[in-house]
Write an enzyme that holds these catalytic residues in place. Sequence first.
Site, PDB file in Angstrom:
ATOM      1  N   LYS A  20       1.627  -3.975   6.456  1.00 56.53           N
ATOM      2  CA  LYS A  20       2.098  -3.915   5.063  1.00 56.53           C
ATOM      3  C   LYS A  20       3.613  -3.682   5.031  1.00 56.53           C
ATOM      4  CE  LYS A  20      -1.741  -4.821   3.166  1.00 56.53           C
ATOM      5  NZ  LYS A  20      -1.925  -6.157   2.575  1.00 56.53           N
ATOM      6  N   TYR A  77      -2.583  -1.470  10.703  1.00 50.55           N
ATOM      7  CA  TYR A  77      -2.779  -1.990   9.340  1.00 50.55           C
ATOM      8  C   TYR A  77      -1.567  -1.636   8.467  1.00 50.55           C
ATOM      9  CZ  TYR A  77      -4.043  -1.745   4.452  1.00 50.55           C
ATOM     10  OH  TYR A  77      -4.004  -1.857   3.091  1.00 50.55           O
ATOM     11  N   PHE A 111      -2.382   2.585  -4.712  1.00 51.74           N
ATOM     12  CA  PHE A 111      -2.946   3.862  -4.280  1.00 51.74           C
ATOM     13  C   PHE A 111      -4.441   3.612  -4.034  1.00 51.74           C
ATOM     14  CE2 PHE A 111       0.638   6.777  -4.161  1.00 51.74           C
ATOM     15  CZ  PHE A 111       1.631   5.865  -4.473  1.00 51.74           C
ATOM     16  N   SER A 153       0.835  -1.207   0.000  1.00 52.09           N
ATOM     17  CA  SER A 153       0.000   0.000   0.000  1.00 52.09           C
ATOM     18  C   SER A 153       0.863   1.248   0.000  1.00 52.09           C
ATOM     19  CB  SER A 153      -0.862  -0.021   1.259  1.00 52.09           C
ATOM     20  OG  SER A 153      -1.468   1.220   1.474  1.00 52.09           O
ATOM     21  N   ASN A 195     -14.404   4.000   3.117  1.00 45.84           N
ATOM     22  CA  ASN A 195     -13.764   4.675   1.986  1.00 45.84           C
ATOM     23  C   ASN A 195     -14.709   5.633   1.274  1.00 45.84           C
ATOM     24  OD1 ASN A 195     -12.271   1.620   1.858  1.00 45.84           O
ATOM     25  ND2 ASN A 195     -11.007   3.439   1.977  1.00 45.84           N
TER      26      ASN A 195
HETATM   27  N1  UFG Z   1     -13.139  10.879   2.964  1.00 43.61           N
HETATM   28  C1  UFG Z   1     -14.135  11.798   3.277  1.00 43.61           C
HETATM   29  N2  UFG Z   1     -15.332  11.307   3.722  1.00 43.61           N
HETATM   30  C2  UFG Z   1     -15.587   9.964   3.829  1.00 43.61           C
HETATM   31  C3  UFG Z   1     -14.562   9.052   3.473  1.00 43.61           C
HETATM   32  C4  UFG Z   1     -13.338   9.549   3.049  1.00 43.61           C
HETATM   33  O1  UFG Z   1     -13.946  13.003   3.207  1.00 43.61           O
HETATM   34  O2  UFG Z   1     -16.690   9.599   4.240  1.00 43.61           O
HETATM   35  C5  UFG Z   1     -11.850  11.400   2.471  1.00 43.61           C
HETATM   36  C6  UFG Z   1     -10.691  11.002   3.384  1.00 43.61           C
HETATM   37  O3  UFG Z   1     -10.567  11.921   4.448  1.00 43.61           O
HETATM   38  C7  UFG Z   1      -9.533  11.033   2.400  1.00 43.61           C
HETATM   39  C8  UFG Z   1     -10.170  10.609   1.075  1.00 43.61           C
HETATM   40  O4  UFG Z   1     -11.570  10.823   1.233  1.00 43.61           O
HETATM   41  O5  UFG Z   1      -9.071  12.338   2.270  1.00 43.61           O
HETATM   42  C9  UFG Z   1      -9.929   9.164   0.742  1.00 43.61           C
HETATM   43  O6  UFG Z   1     -10.305   8.383   1.859  1.00 43.61           O
HETATM   44  P1  UFG Z   1     -10.432   6.807   1.799  1.00 43.61           P
HETATM   45  O7  UFG Z   1     -10.849   6.347   3.168  1.00 43.61           O
HETATM   46  O8  UFG Z   1     -11.288   6.396   0.650  1.00 43.61           O
HETATM   47  O9  UFG Z   1      -8.967   6.337   1.447  1.00 43.61           O
HETATM   48  P2  UFG Z   1      -7.607   6.550   2.247  1.00 43.61           P
HETATM   49  O10 UFG Z   1      -6.720   7.329   1.338  1.00 43.61           O
HETATM   50  O11 UFG Z   1      -7.801   7.052   3.607  1.00 43.61           O
HETATM   51  O12 UFG Z   1      -7.233   5.032   2.406  1.00 43.61           O
HETATM   52  C10 UFG Z   1      -6.328   4.425   1.595  1.00 43.61           C
HETATM   53  C11 UFG Z   1      -6.661   2.944   1.454  1.00 43.61           C
HETATM   54  C12 UFG Z   1      -6.450   2.231   2.764  1.00 43.61           C
HETATM   55  C13 UFG Z   1      -5.097   2.582   3.330  1.00 43.61           C
HETATM   56  C14 UFG Z   1      -4.977   4.042   3.473  1.00 43.61           C
HETATM   57  C15 UFG Z   1      -3.683   4.393   4.119  1.00 43.61           C
HETATM   58  O13 UFG Z   1      -8.008   2.747   1.051  1.00 43.61           O
HETATM   59  O14 UFG Z   1      -6.516   0.831   2.551  1.00 43.61           O
HETATM   60  O15 UFG Z   1      -5.097   4.639   2.200  1.00 43.61           O
HETATM   61  O16 UFG Z   1      -3.126   5.544   3.679  1.00 43.61           O
HETATM   62  F1  UFG Z   1      -4.928   2.043   4.542  1.00 43.61           F
END
Ligand code: UFG
Length: 339
Positions: A156, A152, A181, A127, A202
């Site tokens: 990784k 988590y 990503f 990741s 997500n």
């Molecule tokens: N977000 C919102 N509202 C939501 C959900 C997400 O504003 O309800 C924003 C988050 O704050 C972030 C962006 O959308 O800025 C993406 O969020 P995600 O949760 O979809 O994805 P992340 O980048 O947080 O997560 C990803 C992978 C994970 C991993 C993580 C670690 O999906 O598996 O990166 O960096 F663990």
Amino acid sequence: MPTPSILVTGGAGFIGSHTIVALTEAGYRPVILDDFSNSRQRVLDGLRQILGHEVPCYVQDCNDRTALLDIFQRENIGGVIHFAAFKAVGESMDEPLRYYRNNLGSLLTLLEVMLETGVSNLIFSSSCTVYGEPEVLPVTETAPVLPATSVYGNTKQVGEEILRDVVAAGKPLRVISLRYFNPVGAHPSAHIGELPLGAPNNLVPFITQTAAGLRAQITIFGDDYPTPDGTCIRDYIHVMDLAEAHVAALRTLPQDGTTSHYDVFNVGAGQGISVLEVVRAFEEVAGQKLNYRIGPRRAGDVVAVYADATKAHERLGWATKRSLREALADAWRWEKALL
Ligand code: UFG
């Protein structure tokens, strides 16, 4: 001798199931191992509809050494793609032992069985979380791996280290770690897609569930970040593009008799997109307004991360083929198919 099969652990999961399609289209014979702790029978039904046949599937825990050995022998396994892992960042902080036991235990068991049975080829799900908050964007594979901010993420990082160490010890293992990503979208047929159990963590499944009326509103976690519109920046990649990177990685593993090999690749679309940009693109694709509010920042979020995927382009001969809009349209079609 029949064609060797590719064992796909976690093959009924989100990325795993799309990789089953990509492998089959590329002429491989995938075999699924999944304990269905975060999946449903519906995924297998969807795969059958897309592929026109059943995919062999073993409902087993990847920590079960006896079951693994049996599958390796019975199915003539020639390579492995290892997705099986718990992946909820927040939950990993509450249940560290369960995460370390599952994510690292399954990797250790798998590696022991691979060495015992003489199977060398492995693609490992890593990741972009290993980069933390990168200093230089887009991020390349040579960027420093920063201390993990979640259990988590640490599974990784440690997973990558275990693989590097086993290869460095000269064990007959050829490994590629793919640093994903943000995978989004669904298969365009809408037969398979993301199936979050409970409230999604997500962004995109939360958007589609809100648009479908399953959730009243989506909260955007913070608009006061140092980015052009104040919301966080990520690299969203269509899950089928990500799936195809696994096929490209398998094909790239050395066939020349090299016995020990380790390499790592970023797999992203290479474009930094803000949360608000995703929301706007979704509204255009779906032709409807999304009910959202701006809320406080979410603990642990990095401000911005997106990939330099040049290494994957050059060495894997892989590139993305699908746009963010296609991904959002596919995710929306899938959400509606679930209603
Ligand atoms: N977000 C919102 N509202 C939501 C959900 C997400 O504003 O309800 C924003 C988050 O704050 C972030 C962006 O959308 O800025 C993406 O969020 P995600 O949760 O979809 O994805 P992340 O980048 O947080 O997560 C990803 C992978 C994970 C991993 C993580 C670690 O999906 O598996 O990166 O960096 F663990």
